[in-house]
Scaffold this motif. Structure first.
Motif, PDB file in Angstrom:
ATOM      1  N   GLY A 238       0.850  -1.181   0.000  1.00  0.00           N
ATOM      2  CA  GLY A 238       0.000   0.000   0.000  1.00  0.00           C
ATOM      3  C   GLY A 238       0.887   1.232   0.000  1.00  0.00           C
ATOM      4  O   GLY A 238       1.957   1.222   0.610  1.00  0.00           O
ATOM      5  N   SER A 239       0.453   2.278  -0.657  1.00  0.00           N
ATOM      6  CA  SER A 239       1.281   3.488  -0.735  1.00  0.00           C
ATOM      7  C   SER A 239       1.444   4.157   0.627  1.00  0.00           C
ATOM      8  O   SER A 239       2.386   4.899   0.847  1.00  0.00           O
ATOM      9  CB  SER A 239       0.666   4.484  -1.715  1.00  0.00           C
ATOM     10  OG  SER A 239      -0.577   4.954  -1.232  1.00  0.00           O
ATOM     11  N   TRP A 240       0.536   3.886   1.558  1.00  0.00           N
ATOM     12  CA  TRP A 240       0.503   4.475   2.892  1.00  0.00           C
ATOM     13  C   TRP A 240       1.430   3.738   3.869  1.00  0.00           C
ATOM     14  O   TRP A 240       1.562   4.148   5.016  1.00  0.00           O
ATOM     15  CB  TRP A 240      -0.938   4.401   3.419  1.00  0.00           C
ATOM     16  CG  TRP A 240      -1.533   3.067   3.119  1.00  0.00           C
ATOM     17  CD1 TRP A 240      -2.279   2.724   2.017  1.00  0.00           C
ATOM     18  CD2 TRP A 240      -1.388   1.861   3.873  1.00  0.00           C
ATOM     19  NE1 TRP A 240      -2.594   1.382   2.041  1.00  0.00           N
ATOM     20  CE2 TRP A 240      -2.056   0.832   3.174  1.00  0.00           C
ATOM     21  CE3 TRP A 240      -0.744   1.553   5.071  1.00  0.00           C
ATOM     22  CZ2 TRP A 240      -2.108  -0.486   3.632  1.00  0.00           C
ATOM     23  CZ3 TRP A 240      -0.801   0.245   5.527  1.00  0.00           C
ATOM     24  CH2 TRP A 240      -1.478  -0.757   4.801  1.00  0.00           C
TER      25      TRP A 240
ATOM     26  N   ASN B 262      -1.929  -4.111  -4.868  1.00  0.00           N
ATOM     27  CA  ASN B 262      -2.083  -2.877  -4.103  1.00  0.00           C
ATOM     28  C   ASN B 262      -3.386  -2.946  -3.328  1.00  0.00           C
ATOM     29  O   ASN B 262      -4.446  -3.191  -3.893  1.00  0.00           O
ATOM     30  CB  ASN B 262      -2.085  -1.668  -5.038  1.00  0.00           C
ATOM     31  CG  ASN B 262      -2.499  -0.410  -4.309  1.00  0.00           C
ATOM     32  OD1 ASN B 262      -3.636   0.025  -4.419  1.00  0.00           O
ATOM     33  ND2 ASN B 262      -1.589   0.159  -3.546  1.00  0.00           N
TER      34      ASN B 262
ATOM     35  N   ARG C  89      -5.876  -1.355   0.116  1.00  0.00           N
ATOM     36  CA  ARG C  89      -6.237  -0.315   1.080  1.00  0.00           C
ATOM     37  C   ARG C  89      -5.863   1.094   0.633  1.00  0.00           C
ATOM     38  O   ARG C  89      -5.821   1.999   1.447  1.00  0.00           O
ATOM     39  CB  ARG C  89      -5.676  -0.637   2.464  1.00  0.00           C
ATOM     40  CG  ARG C  89      -6.289  -1.896   3.050  1.00  0.00           C
ATOM     41  CD  ARG C  89      -5.775  -2.223   4.432  1.00  0.00           C
ATOM     42  NE  ARG C  89      -6.005  -1.142   5.355  1.00  0.00           N
ATOM     43  CZ  ARG C  89      -5.200  -0.836   6.357  1.00  0.00           C
ATOM     44  NH1 ARG C  89      -4.115  -1.543   6.588  1.00  0.00           N
ATOM     45  NH2 ARG C  89      -5.475   0.171   7.159  1.00  0.00           N
ATOM     46  N   ASP C  90      -5.607   1.289  -0.651  1.00  0.00           N
ATOM     47  CA  ASP C  90      -5.482   2.633  -1.204  1.00  0.00           C
ATOM     48  C   ASP C  90      -6.853   3.003  -1.759  1.00  0.00           C
ATOM     49  O   ASP C  90      -7.341   2.359  -2.697  1.00  0.00           O
ATOM     50  CB  ASP C  90      -4.430   2.691  -2.323  1.00  0.00           C
ATOM     51  CG  ASP C  90      -3.044   2.970  -1.783  1.00  0.00           C
ATOM     52  OD1 ASP C  90      -2.908   3.912  -0.976  1.00  0.00           O
ATOM     53  OD2 ASP C  90      -2.098   2.254  -2.167  1.00  0.00           O
TER      54      ASP C  90
ATOM     55  N   ARG D  99      -6.660   5.409  -6.878  1.00  0.00           N
ATOM     56  CA  ARG D  99      -5.485   4.960  -7.631  1.00  0.00           C
ATOM     57  C   ARG D  99      -4.360   5.991  -7.653  1.00  0.00           C
ATOM     58  O   ARG D  99      -3.212   5.636  -7.883  1.00  0.00           O
ATOM     59  CB  ARG D  99      -5.874   4.633  -9.070  1.00  0.00           C
ATOM     60  CG  ARG D  99      -6.794   3.457  -9.192  1.00  0.00           C
ATOM     61  CD  ARG D  99      -7.288   3.338 -10.632  1.00  0.00           C
ATOM     62  NE  ARG D  99      -8.459   2.501 -10.700  1.00  0.00           N
ATOM     63  CZ  ARG D  99      -8.447   1.267 -11.181  1.00  0.00           C
ATOM     64  NH1 ARG D  99      -7.344   0.745 -11.643  1.00  0.00           N
ATOM     65  NH2 ARG D  99      -9.556   0.573 -11.202  1.00  0.00           N
TER      66      ARG D  99
ATOM     67  N   ALA E  15      -2.711   7.837  -5.395  1.00  0.00           N
ATOM     68  CA  ALA E  15      -1.593   7.638  -4.464  1.00  0.00           C
ATOM     69  C   ALA E  15      -0.786   6.405  -4.858  1.00  0.00           C
ATOM     70  O   ALA E  15       0.447   6.396  -4.773  1.00  0.00           O
ATOM     71  CB  ALA E  15      -2.110   7.507  -3.038  1.00  0.00           C
ATOM     72  N   ALA E  16      -1.481   5.359  -5.306  1.00  0.00           N
ATOM     73  CA  ALA E  16      -0.797   4.117  -5.670  1.00  0.00           C
ATOM     74  C   ALA E  16       0.030   4.288  -6.941  1.00  0.00           C
ATOM     75  O   ALA E  16       1.172   3.818  -7.015  1.00  0.00           O
ATOM     76  CB  ALA E  16      -1.814   2.991  -5.836  1.00  0.00           C
TER      77      ALA E  16
ATOM     78  N   TYR F  38      -5.234  -3.785  -8.580  1.00  0.00           N
ATOM     79  CA  TYR F  38      -5.804  -2.784  -7.680  1.00  0.00           C
ATOM     80  C   TYR F  38      -6.879  -3.470  -6.840  1.00  0.00           C
ATOM     81  O   TYR F  38      -7.903  -3.918  -7.353  1.00  0.00           O
ATOM     82  CB  TYR F  38      -6.382  -1.632  -8.491  1.00  0.00           C
ATOM     83  CG  TYR F  38      -6.965  -0.517  -7.655  1.00  0.00           C
ATOM     84  CD1 TYR F  38      -6.223   0.072  -6.632  1.00  0.00           C
ATOM     85  CD2 TYR F  38      -8.238  -0.039  -7.899  1.00  0.00           C
ATOM     86  CE1 TYR F  38      -6.744   1.104  -5.868  1.00  0.00           C
ATOM     87  CE2 TYR F  38      -8.768   1.002  -7.150  1.00  0.00           C
ATOM     88  CZ  TYR F  38      -8.026   1.567  -6.133  1.00  0.00           C
ATOM     89  OH  TYR F  38      -8.543   2.588  -5.377  1.00  0.00           O
TER      90      TYR F  38
ATOM     91  N   PRO G 225      -8.483  -2.367  -3.517  1.00  0.00           N
ATOM     92  CA  PRO G 225      -8.638  -1.458  -2.374  1.00  0.00           C
ATOM     93  C   PRO G 225      -9.375  -2.048  -1.187  1.00  0.00           C
ATOM     94  O   PRO G 225      -9.113  -1.673  -0.045  1.00  0.00           O
ATOM     95  CB  PRO G 225      -9.402  -0.268  -2.967  1.00  0.00           C
ATOM     96  CG  PRO G 225     -10.106  -0.814  -4.161  1.00  0.00           C
ATOM     97  CD  PRO G 225      -9.202  -1.887  -4.700  1.00  0.00           C
TER      98      PRO G 225
END
Length: 196
Positions: free
Chosen positions: A84-86, A115, A117-118, A121, A123-124, A139, A141
């Motif tokens: 995830g990006s976070w 990916n 929990r973003d 798209r 941020a990812a 993807y 989420p």
């Protein structure tokens, strides 16, 4: 009048599983409870060739909006990274994945991201751009692909980041529930490259 509780039960089960994955997000791994595999000193779980299971369907839309099915990569060693990006550990390990992906492609290794929990798209895809990730990422989420993708009793992703490696027959062969250094990533992949 009798009403079926099946849809509510399925939804509740999915929410509990997603919650468990969320609670363990960005953790440094845990002691796995499923059987039939060996955990090495490096925290990598492996399954002997005779005990490996194929995953369920691991397919869907990529971050770029194209359809992708991991099953189409059968015949290659497939490295699947859940990210995830976070997630700070995901950022820490991303350069290792980019480097090893480029260096092992000629040996029949394909990388795929999942990916999760973003919420959008943007941020990812920015994460992929920042780290030069050029392999596809599904993807996911809400975690649907993750929840349906791994059969009961198989080694499966339980944290973010997690890495699962499929052998050339498309079966689950190895797992790490921690961010990976380049060295640990190669330790997961090299024995599977050598298998014929």
């Amino acid at each position: 009048m009798s009403f079926s509780h099946a849809p509510r039960t399925v939804a509740l089960t999915g929410m509990v599983a997603a919650g468990a994955l969320a609670l363990s997000a960005c953790s440094e791994g845990s002691t796995p409870s499923d059987g039939g595999f060996v955990t090495t000193n490096a925290g990598i779980d492996t399954v002997a060739q005779g005990g490996r299971q194929a995953p369920n369907a691991l397919k869907g839309e990529t971050l770029q909006g194209t359809q992708f099915d991991v099953a189409d990569l059968k015949g290659e060693v497939v490295v699947m990274n859940v990210w995830g990006s976070w997630c700070p550990p995901c950022r820490a390990e991303a350069p290792n994945f980019v480097k090893v992906a480029a260096e092992t492609k000629a040996q029949g290794v394909e990388f795929v991201g999942i990916n999760t929990r973003d919420a959008n798209r943007g941020a990812a895809t920015a994460f992929e751009d920042d780290y030069g990730i050029d392999y596809p990422s599904l993807y996911d989420p809400t975690g649907e692909i993750l929840l349906r993708g791994f059969p009961k009793g198989s080694i499966n992703p339980q944290t973010i980041p997690s890495t699962i490696v499929l052998d050339r027959d498309g079966r689950i062969a190895a797992r790490a529930l921690q961010p990976l250094t380049e060295e640990k990533l190669r330790k997961m992949i090299n024995p599977l490259i050598a298998e014929r």
